[in-house]
Design an enzyme around this catalytic site. Structure first.
Site, short mmCIF file in Angstrom:
data_model
loop_
_atom_site.label_atom_id
_atom_site.label_comp_id
_atom_site.label_asym_id
_atom_site.label_seq_id
_atom_site.Cartn_x
_atom_site.Cartn_y
_atom_site.Cartn_z
CG ASP A 91 -1.70 1.23 1.40
OD1 ASP A 91 -2.49 1.54 0.49
OD2 ASP A 91 -1.53 1.93 2.42
CE1 TYR B 230 -0.30 9.33 -1.30
CE2 TYR B 230 -1.86 7.78 -2.25
CZ TYR B 230 -1.00 8.85 -2.39
OH TYR B 230 -0.84 9.43 -3.62
NE ARG C 146 -4.52 7.13 5.57
CZ ARG C 146 -4.49 6.56 4.37
NH1 ARG C 146 -4.91 7.23 3.31
NH2 ARG C 146 -4.04 5.34 4.22
CG ASN D 87 -7.91 3.11 -2.13
OD1 ASN D 87 -8.30 2.18 -2.83
ND2 ASN D 87 -8.24 3.22 -0.85
#
Length: 227
Positions: free
Chosen positions: A9, A11, A45, A123
């Site tokens: 992933d 972030y 976030r 994402n």
């Protein structure tokens, strides 16, 4: 089966998502923001992630840049800073220049030295991810950067994780998937990947049908688990 492919992933896993707010808070003339930056960073976030889930379940996809702006707008309003247009623009600009966590370059270099396939699965939209990878200087250690934009739905949809097996022609159990999001690691476990949850904040395990295979405090030991 032996691990051949290590997927990350982006972030919060490779890139420090709090870096934008931290940097802005340290700049001259931002005393008001300096008092709120940790709350803004955390709210930003959280809403960013919540909006991806809500858009996924409601079939209302938008790219991650739009979701990121929406999350920031909510976070600034929650801290009474929504009237500061210059601050908003500065935070968004800094999000394109996120730094990698300190252990990331050496960890990725170690994986590549072993002949491991390495990639990001995120994402993030392709242009955002390109900016982050270039800013962090880790492009030489990655074979690919995979974005959900190619399938039009956010994690944890199975079709997102399937991007990995299609790209590398590998079996699910040949993949070590690494994420700082407990829910992401859990769902990737359900998909059939071996998983590592990078639990930097020492959070409780998410109550999901699956749990990550390994829980770590940072990425340093990832090469030891890619076997």
């Amino acid at each position: 089966m032996a691990i051949t492919t290590c997927i990350f992933d982006a972030y919060g896993t490779l890139f420090d998502v709090a870096a934008a707010a931290r940097e802005a808070a340290s700049e001259p003339g931002r005393d008001a923001f300096a008092k709120h930056w940790t709350k803004v960073a955390n709210d930003w976030r959280l809403k960013q992630l919540q909006y991806t889930w809500l858009r996924a379940v409601s079939s209302a996809h938008a790219d991650f840049w739009e979701v990121t702006q929406n999350g920031l707008d909510w976070a600034l309003e929650a801290s009474g800073l929504d009237g500061d247009a210059e601050l908003r623009e500065r935070l968004l600009a800094l999000y394109w220049e996120l730094t990698a966590y300190p252990e990331v370059p050496q960890m990725l270099a170690d994986l590549k030295a072993r002949g491991m396939n390495t990639a990001i699965l995120s994402n993030g939209s392709p242009d955002m991810l390109d900016g982050a990878v270039q800013s962090a200087g880790v492009q030489e250690f990655l074979d690919d950067v995979l974005s959900v934009e190619s399938v039009g739905i956010f994690k944890p949809a199975d079709v997102v994780y399937e991007l990995v097996t299609k790209r590398f022609g590998c079996a699910r159990d040949e993949v070590l998937f690494v994420s700082s999001n407990g829910w992401d690691a859990a769902c990737a476990t359900g998909y059939g990947f071996k998983t590592a949850w990078v639990n930097r904040a020492n959070e409780p395990v998410d109550r999901m049908p699956w749990t990550p295979a390994v829980v770590l405090s940072d990425l340093t030991s990832i090469p030891n688990h890619a076997k």
